[in-house]
Each structure stands twice: as structure tokens, then as C-alpha cells.
Design a protein around this motif. Structure first.
Motif, PDB file in Angstrom:
ATOM      1  N   MET A   1       0.840  -1.189   0.000  1.00  0.00           N
ATOM      2  CA  MET A   1       0.000   0.000   0.000  1.00  0.00           C
ATOM      3  C   MET A   1       0.884   1.252   0.000  1.00  0.00           C
ATOM      4  SD  MET A   1      -2.899  -1.379  -0.146  1.00  0.00           S
ATOM      5  CE  MET A   1      -3.827  -2.852   0.289  1.00  0.00           C
ATOM      6  N   THR A   2       0.627   2.155  -0.936  1.00  0.00           N
ATOM      7  CA  THR A   2       1.430   3.363  -1.072  1.00  0.00           C
ATOM      8  C   THR A   2       0.606   4.602  -0.737  1.00  0.00           C
ATOM      9  OG1 THR A   2       0.847   3.474  -3.416  1.00  0.00           O
ATOM     10  CG2 THR A   2       2.910   2.365  -2.863  1.00  0.00           C
ATOM     11  N   THR A   3       1.282   5.684  -0.440  1.00  0.00           N
ATOM     12  CA  THR A   3       0.608   6.960  -0.213  1.00  0.00           C
ATOM     13  C   THR A   3       0.508   7.720  -1.536  1.00  0.00           C
ATOM     14  OG1 THR A   3       2.661   8.174   0.210  1.00  0.00           O
ATOM     15  CG2 THR A   3       1.615   7.061   2.098  1.00  0.00           C
ATOM     16  N   ARG A   4      -0.344   8.710  -1.552  1.00  0.00           N
ATOM     17  CA  ARG A   4      -0.490   9.534  -2.756  1.00  0.00           C
ATOM     18  C   ARG A   4       0.826  10.221  -3.084  1.00  0.00           C
ATOM     19  NH1 ARG A   4      -2.343  14.627  -4.708  1.00  0.00           N
ATOM     20  NH2 ARG A   4      -3.933  14.415  -6.355  1.00  0.00           N
ATOM     21  N   GLU A   5       1.527  10.674  -2.074  1.00  0.00           N
ATOM     22  CA  GLU A   5       2.814  11.342  -2.294  1.00  0.00           C
ATOM     23  C   GLU A   5       3.825  10.384  -2.913  1.00  0.00           C
ATOM     24  OE1 GLU A   5       0.989  11.546   0.500  1.00  0.00           O
ATOM     25  OE2 GLU A   5       0.282  13.596   0.064  1.00  0.00           O
ATOM     26  N   GLU A   6       3.832   9.142  -2.451  1.00  0.00           N
ATOM     27  CA  GLU A   6       4.742   8.157  -3.034  1.00  0.00           C
ATOM     28  C   GLU A   6       4.389   7.885  -4.491  1.00  0.00           C
ATOM     29  OE1 GLU A   6       6.024   5.355   0.764  1.00  0.00           O
ATOM     30  OE2 GLU A   6       4.045   5.065  -0.165  1.00  0.00           O
ATOM     31  N   ARG A   7       3.114   7.861  -4.793  1.00  0.00           N
ATOM     32  CA  ARG A   7       2.700   7.579  -6.174  1.00  0.00           C
ATOM     33  C   ARG A   7       3.036   8.758  -7.089  1.00  0.00           C
ATOM     34  NH1 ARG A   7      -1.627   5.301  -3.205  1.00  0.00           N
ATOM     35  NH2 ARG A   7      -3.056   7.033  -3.656  1.00  0.00           N
ATOM     36  N   ILE A   8       2.904   9.975  -6.609  1.00  0.00           N
ATOM     37  CA  ILE A   8       3.293  11.138  -7.406  1.00  0.00           C
ATOM     38  C   ILE A   8       4.780  11.081  -7.727  1.00  0.00           C
ATOM     39  CG2 ILE A   8       3.600  13.643  -7.345  1.00  0.00           C
ATOM     40  CD1 ILE A   8       0.954  13.788  -5.785  1.00  0.00           C
ATOM     41  N   ALA A   9       5.591  10.732  -6.734  1.00  0.00           N
ATOM     42  CA  ALA A   9       7.033  10.615  -6.957  1.00  0.00           C
ATOM     43  C   ALA A   9       7.343   9.509  -7.966  1.00  0.00           C
ATOM     44  CB  ALA A   9       7.745  10.349  -5.637  1.00  0.00           C
TER      45      ALA A   9
END
Length: 467
Positions: free
Chosen positions: A33-41
Motif C-alpha cells: 500500500m502506497t501513499t499519494r505522495e509516493e505515487r506522485i514521486a
């Protein structure tokens, strides 16, 4: 006995509304499970190309159904049985028999996947000045045709380019257009893609196959199938085409094959393996040339670049894919996702296809010009907001012509391709929630520009920048 109350009539399992998976889960793998910030990066690092993401950064991976499904207990058992002899392995003979059981062509040439079969075939049939018609070429088929200098043209019926049309066989070939091409151009082979992936996973009817076969006979041109999703196509024929409802899937598949002179196959689709494919055909001379090309570039004719264990997995998968209970689950679970998305107001291609739900990005994002890639904008948003990886099927994939010019594709779609026997109903419910959320904020999305692209099949490796 007299006087005893009548017993209630019991319903069969298929009489209930809930479509259950015809299997139990035997092994699981974790989802990170990833965070939105991780996915943007991750998006920025990948140049906003979802093919370039690390799979461990994806929660629900609907990029493709090609080689991404879960193999069965019996397929894994077959892997243990695999014989790795270089030539004449027992695994080869089991593979060949399984293919010919459904597709009784004289020659079966194994390949490491479908595009290898395409490359071998078009290296022999393609060339400058030739035209290859198809209902709709998918990406690697078109690229392999055009790489030889030939022209790939799509002749799907008009309803096949209308996302809202409810025509039951939107993958059908336009027979009038095909007749014109056959009478005016140098056509070495006619292709039919079943089901028609680029058009929304839409099936082809037996009636249309007969019509194409008749035209090919009239003009002396061979007919080949791109048969990657043959079982799903046969299921649609059984349930949509008049007079077919009492037939078995196997019988329908064999009739489909009977109208063709050969086929290409990616075993990563309906044969339910993680790798593999084949080229099958009847022409002895053409088969000899193709076998020579296979030995030159892929491997000997009884393994074709595959391990014996892969041949075993494909042979078993061919037995399992024509089982009616599996296909019912497969088609109904895809429809479950599509109907749920339509219920929350997301525009999709109708009727719902077999292997995927196709979102109509052009309708959802009318403020984004087709040459600014609305499909890519939607696909990126789905990953950014919910970790769902999907695939643009539109102007990025099909908009660039061989001379380098770019025009809008017929449709700008986003494909949610469902891996076989992989995701649960709750995971599909999550997909509906994420897509619905993105659709509610559709007017906030912006288009994209390409910053780097290769000369062919650009969607796999191009990089983008948000406008």
C-alpha cells in the motif's frame, strides 16, 4: 407417500444471482500500500508512463491481462512434469496435441510469445506495396506489419468505433470495405482479431467469419486469426448469436478455426500461461519458411524459445479455458465491474467486453484535445489517486502514422484489463470507488505532451510532461 408434503424443488448453483469464483485461493502474494505522495514521486520518476512504473508500487494492476493471471494447481503440477530436452520433448507433444485439439491446423510452430509469431509470419508475407486488412490491428500486430514496409488497415464495422453502440458483435469486419480492398490492393493475408482488443474487447460472429472466408476464397487470399482471446469470443457467440446456445465452447472454437488458414497466438491470454505463444498454419511451403526463421531467431521447432515446463502449462491452460463455468465467471466478473462503473456515471464502451472494461476518456474529458492525450490523463489520475495501473488505448498507441504525422485515433480509451483468476470482488469494488472519484473531478485533469518517444510502439517507453 400419500399425505406427505411435497418437497421444495432445489435450484442448481447456476440459478442463483451471485457469480462465485469457480476456484479456491491456494496461495497469496502481498500488495504494498502506497501513499499519494509516493505515487506522485513514482509517476515523475517514470516520466508519467505507467509501463515504466515498478510493479511493487502498484496496488491493483490492470495494465494488461497478458501473462498476468494466476495459474491453476494443475498448471503448476504440469510445470513439475516439464521435460527440458532440446528436441522432441514429451512436453512438446502434449502442447502440440492440446493446440490441435482446438485448432486442427497441420503445422504448429511454438514461439516465446505472440509478437514473435507475428514477426515470423510477416517477415514471410509482408513487404513494400502490400496491404494487410484486419478488423482492428492491435499494437504489436500493426508494428510487425509496418516494419516490413506493408500497410496495416483497420476495417471494423462502423458500430465498432461507436462506444455507445450496443451491437452484439462490434468486432465484425466491414465486408463491403474488405471486398474493395481485396479488389484494388495487393493483399497477402487477411487477419481477424478475436476478440477485437483495440475496439473494446468486442467479439466477432460466426456469420461474419463465414463472410470474410467467402471473400478470401473469391480473391484467393489466406485468412488468419489473431486468436488471443478465442475462448471469450466463443462464449459471446454461444450467448449472443442465434442458434448457438446449445453448442459447447470447444465446438464453437473449432468452427472458428475451420474458416481460417492459420493463426497467431499469445498464450499469455486465453491459454492462461505466463509466457508463450504459437504460429499455426496449413500451407506446407510457408510453414517450412517460418520454421527456418524460428530456428534462426527463436529456437528449435519443438520448443521455440520456451522451456518444457512452459509448454506443459499452456497445454493444461487450453483444457481449462474452454470450461463453461470458468468462462461464465470470467465474463460476468468483467461485466460486474463495467456495470458498477456505469452506475456511478462513468462512460464506458458498451457492450462490455470479455477481458477488460474500456473507459471512454474522450467523453469523460472533452476539455482535453485528442492530441493532448485524454486517455493518458485519465490513466495517470487513476494511478495517482488510487494506485491502479491501466493502459491508454487511443491516440498515443494508434495516432502516429508510419510517415511520422499524428492524427487523433478513432477513440481515446483507457483499458482496465482484468488478469485471469487474480482479483477478488472487493478489489474490483475498490476500482469502482477510485474511478468514480476521479470522474467526479474530471474537469481538473490536464492533458500531456510527449517529451521523448521511439520510432515504433511509443506507448511502451515514451515519456510525458503534464501540460
Amino acid at each position: 407417500m400419500l399425505g406427505e408434503p411435497a418437497q421444495p424443488k432445489m435450484r442448481s448453483m447456476t440459478a442463483f444471482h451471485t457469480i462465485i469464483e469457480p476456484f479456491r485461493i491456494h496461495s497469496v502474494e502481498p500488495i504494498r500500500m502506497t501513499t499519494r505522495e509516493e505515487r506522485i514521486a513514482a509517476l515523475e520518476a517514470a516520466g508519467f508512463n505507467l509501463f515504466r512504473l515498478k510493479s511493487e508500487d502498484v496496488a491493483i494492476d490492470l495494465l494488461t491481462d497478458s501473462g498476468t493471471g494466476a495459474m491453476s494447481r494443475d498448471q503448476w503440477a504440469g510445470i513439475q512434469r516439464g521435460d527440458e530436452s532440446y528436441a522432441g520433448s514429451p512436453s512438446w507433444y502434449r502442447f502440440e496435441a492440446a493446440v490441435k485439439h482446438l485448432f486442427p491446423f497441420k503445422h504448429v510452430i511454438p514461439t516465446h510469445q505472440g509478437r514473435a509469431a507475428e514477426r515470423i509470419l510477416f517477415s514471410q508475407l509482408g513487404g513494400e506495396g502490400k496491404t494487410v486488412p484486419n478488423n482492428t490491428h492491435f499494437d504489436t500486430t500493426r508494428a510487425n506489419v509496418e516494419f516490413t514496409g506493408a500497410r496495416a488497415i483497420d476495417l471494423v464495422i462502423a458500430e465498432g468505433q461507436d462506444p455507445t453502440s450496443e451491437h452484439p458483435f462490434k468486432g465484425n469486419m466491414d465486408l463491403g470495405a474488405l471486398e474493395l480492398v481485396l479488389s484494388t490492393e495487393h493483399v497477402p493475408v487477411v487477419f481477424m482479431t478475436v476478440t477485437n482488443n483495440a475496439g473494446g474487447g468486442q467479439p466477432v460472429s460466426l456469420e461474419n467469419l463465414r463472410g470474410v472466408r467467402a471473400l478470401c476464397d473469391r480473391f484467393g487470399v489466406p485468412l488468419f486469426l489473431d486468436a488471443c482471446r478465442f475462448a471469450e469470443n466463443a462464449y459471446f457467440i454461444k450467448h449472443r448469436e442465434p442458434g448457438q446456445s446449445e453448442r459447447t465452447i470447444t465446438d464453437i472454437v473449432r468452427e472458428m478455426a475451420s474458416y481460417a488458414d492459420g493463426m497467431t497466438m499469445s498464450a499469455k491470454k486465453d491459454p492462461m500461461a505466463n509466457i508463450g505463444g504459437w504460429l499455426a498454419l496449413n500451407d506446407d511451403r510457408l510453414a517450412e519458411r517460418c520454421k527456418t526463421m524460428l530456428i534462426l531467431t527463436g529456437g528449435f521447432t519443438t520448443y521455440g524459445g520456451l522451456a518444457g515446463r512452459d509448454l506443459e502449462a499452456i497445454a493444461q491452460g487450453l483444457e481449462e479455458v474452454v470450461q463453461e463455468e470458468y468462462l461464465r465467471y470470467r465474463i460476468c466478473s468483467t461485466a460486474y465491474l463495467g456495470d458498477a462503473l456505469a452506475d456511478v456515471g462513468v462512460p464506458i464502451v458498451r457492450p462490455i467486453g470479455g477481458h477488460a472494461v474500456f473507459l471512454d476518456a474522450r467523453q469523460l474529458l472533452p476539455h482535453i484535445d485528442p492530441l493532448e492525450y485524454p486517455g493518458q490523463a485519465l490513466a495517470v489520475a487513476l494511478y495517482r489517486e488510487g494506485g491502479i495501473r491501466s493502459c491508454e488505448i487511443g491516440t498515443i498507441m494508434f495516432g502516429r502514422r508510419p510517415d511520422g504525422t499524428e492524427v487523433p485515433a478513432a477513440m481515446d480509451l483507457v483499458r482496465l484489463a482484468i488478469p485471469r483468476r487474480t482479483y477478488t470482488q472487493s478489489q474490483l469494488d475498490y476500482v469502482v470507488e477510485v474511478v468514480g472519484h476521479v470522474a467526479e473531478h474530471a474537469d481538473e485533469l490536464r492533458g500531456y505532451a510527449i517529451t521523448q518517444e521511439p520510432p515504433q510502439l511509443r506507448h511502451f517507453t515514451a515519456t510525458f510532461a503534464e501540460l
